[in-house]
Scaffold this motif. Structure first.
Motif, mmCIF file in Angstrom:
data_model
loop_
_atom_site.group_PDB
_atom_site.id
_atom_site.type_symbol
_atom_site.label_atom_id
_atom_site.label_comp_id
_atom_site.label_asym_id
_atom_site.label_seq_id
_atom_site.Cartn_x
_atom_site.Cartn_y
_atom_site.Cartn_z
ATOM 1 N N VAL A 187 -8.081 -2.182 7.488
ATOM 2 C CA VAL A 187 -9.427 -1.981 6.955
ATOM 3 C C VAL A 187 -10.069 -3.342 6.696
ATOM 4 O O VAL A 187 -9.486 -4.193 6.020
ATOM 5 C CB VAL A 187 -9.409 -1.153 5.661
ATOM 6 C CG1 VAL A 187 -10.807 -1.037 5.067
ATOM 7 C CG2 VAL A 187 -8.838 0.239 5.937
ATOM 8 N N ARG B 10 -7.670 -8.110 -0.441
ATOM 9 C CA ARG B 10 -8.049 -8.325 0.965
ATOM 10 C C ARG B 10 -6.833 -8.236 1.876
ATOM 11 O O ARG B 10 -6.884 -7.638 2.954
ATOM 12 C CB ARG B 10 -8.733 -9.686 1.134
ATOM 13 C CG ARG B 10 -10.231 -9.648 0.876
ATOM 14 C CD ARG B 10 -10.859 -11.004 1.101
ATOM 15 N NE ARG B 10 -12.305 -10.916 1.079
ATOM 16 C CZ ARG B 10 -13.069 -10.821 2.155
ATOM 17 N NH1 ARG B 10 -12.521 -10.765 3.348
ATOM 18 N NH2 ARG B 10 -14.379 -10.743 2.047
ATOM 19 N N LEU C 15 -13.784 2.386 -2.241
ATOM 20 C CA LEU C 15 -12.834 1.717 -3.124
ATOM 21 C C LEU C 15 -13.077 2.157 -4.559
ATOM 22 O O LEU C 15 -14.217 2.296 -4.991
ATOM 23 C CB LEU C 15 -12.993 0.192 -3.059
ATOM 24 C CG LEU C 15 -12.469 -0.538 -1.832
ATOM 25 C CD1 LEU C 15 -12.761 -2.036 -1.952
ATOM 26 C CD2 LEU C 15 -10.972 -0.311 -1.637
ATOM 27 N N LEU D 49 -3.600 0.433 -3.276
ATOM 28 C CA LEU D 49 -3.514 -0.932 -2.763
ATOM 29 C C LEU D 49 -3.140 -1.862 -3.905
ATOM 30 O O LEU D 49 -3.744 -1.819 -4.978
ATOM 31 C CB LEU D 49 -4.857 -1.361 -2.178
ATOM 32 C CG LEU D 49 -5.366 -0.522 -1.011
ATOM 33 C CD1 LEU D 49 -6.863 -0.739 -0.814
ATOM 34 C CD2 LEU D 49 -4.606 -0.860 0.266
ATOM 35 N N ARG E 104 -15.694 4.953 3.433
ATOM 36 C CA ARG E 104 -14.516 4.191 2.996
ATOM 37 C C ARG E 104 -14.840 3.714 1.585
ATOM 38 O O ARG E 104 -15.686 2.843 1.395
ATOM 39 C CB ARG E 104 -14.228 3.005 3.929
ATOM 40 C CG ARG E 104 -13.936 3.418 5.370
ATOM 41 C CD ARG E 104 -12.633 4.182 5.467
ATOM 42 N NE ARG E 104 -12.319 4.614 6.837
ATOM 43 C CZ ARG E 104 -12.632 5.793 7.336
ATOM 44 N NH1 ARG E 104 -13.296 6.670 6.587
ATOM 45 N NH2 ARG E 104 -12.303 6.109 8.568
ATOM 46 N N SER F 225 0.843 -1.193 0.000
ATOM 47 C CA SER F 225 0.000 0.000 0.000
ATOM 48 C C SER F 225 0.877 1.240 0.000
ATOM 49 O O SER F 225 2.048 1.189 0.370
ATOM 50 C CB SER F 225 -0.925 0.008 1.225
ATOM 51 O OG SER F 225 -0.164 0.106 2.420
ATOM 52 N N ILE G 116 -16.061 -1.040 4.162
ATOM 53 C CA ILE G 116 -16.213 -0.358 2.883
ATOM 54 C C ILE G 116 -17.670 0.055 2.687
ATOM 55 O O ILE G 116 -18.579 -0.769 2.760
ATOM 56 C CB ILE G 116 -15.759 -1.260 1.717
ATOM 57 C CG1 ILE G 116 -14.293 -1.689 1.914
ATOM 58 C CG2 ILE G 116 -15.933 -0.528 0.386
ATOM 59 C CD1 ILE G 116 -13.306 -0.553 2.004
ATOM 60 N N THR H 225 -11.924 -3.179 -7.635
ATOM 61 C CA THR H 225 -11.728 -4.213 -6.606
ATOM 62 C C THR H 225 -10.726 -5.287 -7.011
ATOM 63 O O THR H 225 -10.631 -6.320 -6.357
ATOM 64 C CB THR H 225 -13.068 -4.905 -6.273
ATOM 65 O OG1 THR H 225 -13.557 -5.580 -7.443
ATOM 66 C CG2 THR H 225 -14.096 -3.914 -5.769
ATOM 67 N N SER I 169 -4.060 -6.619 1.263
ATOM 68 C CA SER I 169 -3.578 -5.237 1.282
ATOM 69 C C SER I 169 -4.457 -4.361 2.170
ATOM 70 O O SER I 169 -3.949 -3.474 2.874
ATOM 71 C CB SER I 169 -3.526 -4.685 -0.144
ATOM 72 O OG SER I 169 -2.532 -5.352 -0.904
ATOM 73 N N LEU I 170 -5.766 -4.604 2.159
ATOM 74 C CA LEU I 170 -6.653 -3.879 3.063
ATOM 75 C C LEU I 170 -6.362 -4.226 4.518
ATOM 76 O O LEU I 170 -6.275 -3.336 5.384
ATOM 77 C CB LEU I 170 -8.117 -4.204 2.736
ATOM 78 C CG LEU I 170 -8.733 -3.507 1.530
ATOM 79 C CD1 LEU I 170 -10.084 -4.127 1.190
ATOM 80 C CD2 LEU I 170 -8.899 -2.007 1.783
ATOM 81 N N LEU J 125 -8.188 3.210 -2.274
ATOM 82 C CA LEU J 125 -9.094 3.422 -1.145
ATOM 83 C C LEU J 125 -9.097 4.897 -0.782
ATOM 84 O O LEU J 125 -8.039 5.502 -0.626
ATOM 85 C CB LEU J 125 -8.643 2.602 0.064
ATOM 86 C CG LEU J 125 -9.386 2.885 1.379
ATOM 87 C CD1 LEU J 125 -10.819 2.342 1.320
ATOM 88 C CD2 LEU J 125 -8.635 2.278 2.573
#
Length: 329
Positions: free
Chosen positions: A131, A123, A105, A54, A103, A41, A136, A108, A125-126, A96
């Motif tokens: 997060v 996922r 995005l 991300l 929040r 990120s 989101i 995706t 990276s979030l 993001l």
């Protein structure tokens, strides 16, 4: 089937079947170094909004088979100028926005649709920045292609349970009608995968379509720039006198399509229109020094375009920074 239809039918398969990286097997105590796929990120401010690029991973691209309107030798020459060689790695970048209690995005990533090791890191990276999927609130889709919508679903169900998905009406109309595959000659695979991604969210009542130049969320305006897909959208985000434009797939290969914007790729529904979009917006972005973000430029995919004369352009990534502090400090 004509040549362009055949190339389009090959396009998604090439993402995961062409130029697959070969990982050497360890032999006893002897180990072989290799690349590793990891969460990543990069965050920066835009007024009061925090934007985080991300990484969803990268995928190999055989440009000899994917690019159109150009010879292999010209592609190789342009890549060589950037110290690259075919095949190249294309980033899959997701963005993001933390804006107040939202929040948001932008796209995706590919989810699991390209297979293990090719994308699918959103996922992670979030999670790496604390997060959760349920945090989101909104998802802005630049266009309905698998590497932008695959992360919408997990095991056939919405991956972001509390999010409203904002998609351009022309892309919904095009990709959720499989008859358009035969009508246009565009690969049926795109339509089937749209049904498994955006289609799932539409049936769940979580998709909200937008029209051209619509304010989709406070401070965020969507505009259509058809060519890559019928509903390819830019999202212009403005806050406290600063702005960024999320441009989607108007550009895939910076080393080739910035110096030669007329070069197209088989993923384009209408290649001539896609090239015309670049030729129209690149000079505007260059003249205004507009900050842009693109999903397939090398991570984090954020930077500026500079005009080099004679219809040629160059890419200049944002300055890297790894220390705390507000912008300008």
């Amino acid at each position: 089937m004509n040549r362009r239809s055949l190339l389009a039918a090959m396009a998604l398969g090439l993402l995961v079947s062409t130029a697959m990286p070969t990982f050497a097997q360890s032999n006893g105590a002897q180990a072989t170094a290799s690349y590793a796929q990891a969460a990543d990120s990069y965050s920066f401010p835009l007024g009061d909004i925090e934007i985080t690029a991300l990484s969803d991973g990268t995928v190999p691209q055989d440009l000899h088979k994917l690019l159109t309107g150009v010879s292999q030798s010209e592609v190789d020459g342009l890549l060589d100028r950037s110290f690259l060689a075919n095949p190249v790695e294309a980033s899959i970048n997701v963005y993001l926005l933390r804006a107040g209690d939202r929040r948001i995005l932008v796209d995706t990533g590919s989810g699991s649709l390209f297979g293990p090791g090719f994308g699918g890191k959103l996922r992670d990276s979030l999670a790496n920045i604390g997060v959760k999927p349920e945090d989101i609130t909104d998802i802005l889709i630049t266009h309905v292609h698998t590497d932008h919508t695959g992360g919408l679903v997990e095991n056939g169900k919405p991956a972001f349970a509390n999010a409203t998905v904002h998609v351009g009406a022309p892309d919904i109309d095009f990709f959720l009608d499989p008859a358009n595959a035969q009508r246009t000659g565009y690969d049926r695979r795109y339509f089937d995968e749209a049904e498994k991604t955006v289609g799932v969210l539409a049936k769940a009542g979580k998709v909200k379509t937008f029209t051209d130049n619509e304010t989709v969320l406070p401070g965020i305006v969507a505009s259509f720039h058809p060519g890559h897909t019928p509903g390819t959208a830019f999202f212009t985000v403005a806050n406290k006198g600063q702005s960024i434009v999320f441009v989607g797939d108007i550009i895939h290969v910076e080393s080739v399509q910035f110096p030669k914007p007329a070069i197209t790729i088989v993923y384009d529904v209408k290649p001539d229109q896609a090239a015309a979009v670049r030729q129209k917006v690149f000079p505007d972005f260059a003249d205004t020094r507009q900050l842009i973000a693109a999903p397939h430029l090398q991570f984090p995919g954020v930077g500026h375009i500079r005009a080099e004369g004679n219809g040629s352009y160059s890419w200049h990534p944002v300055e890297y920074r790894n220390r705390a502090g507000a912008a300008g400090q």
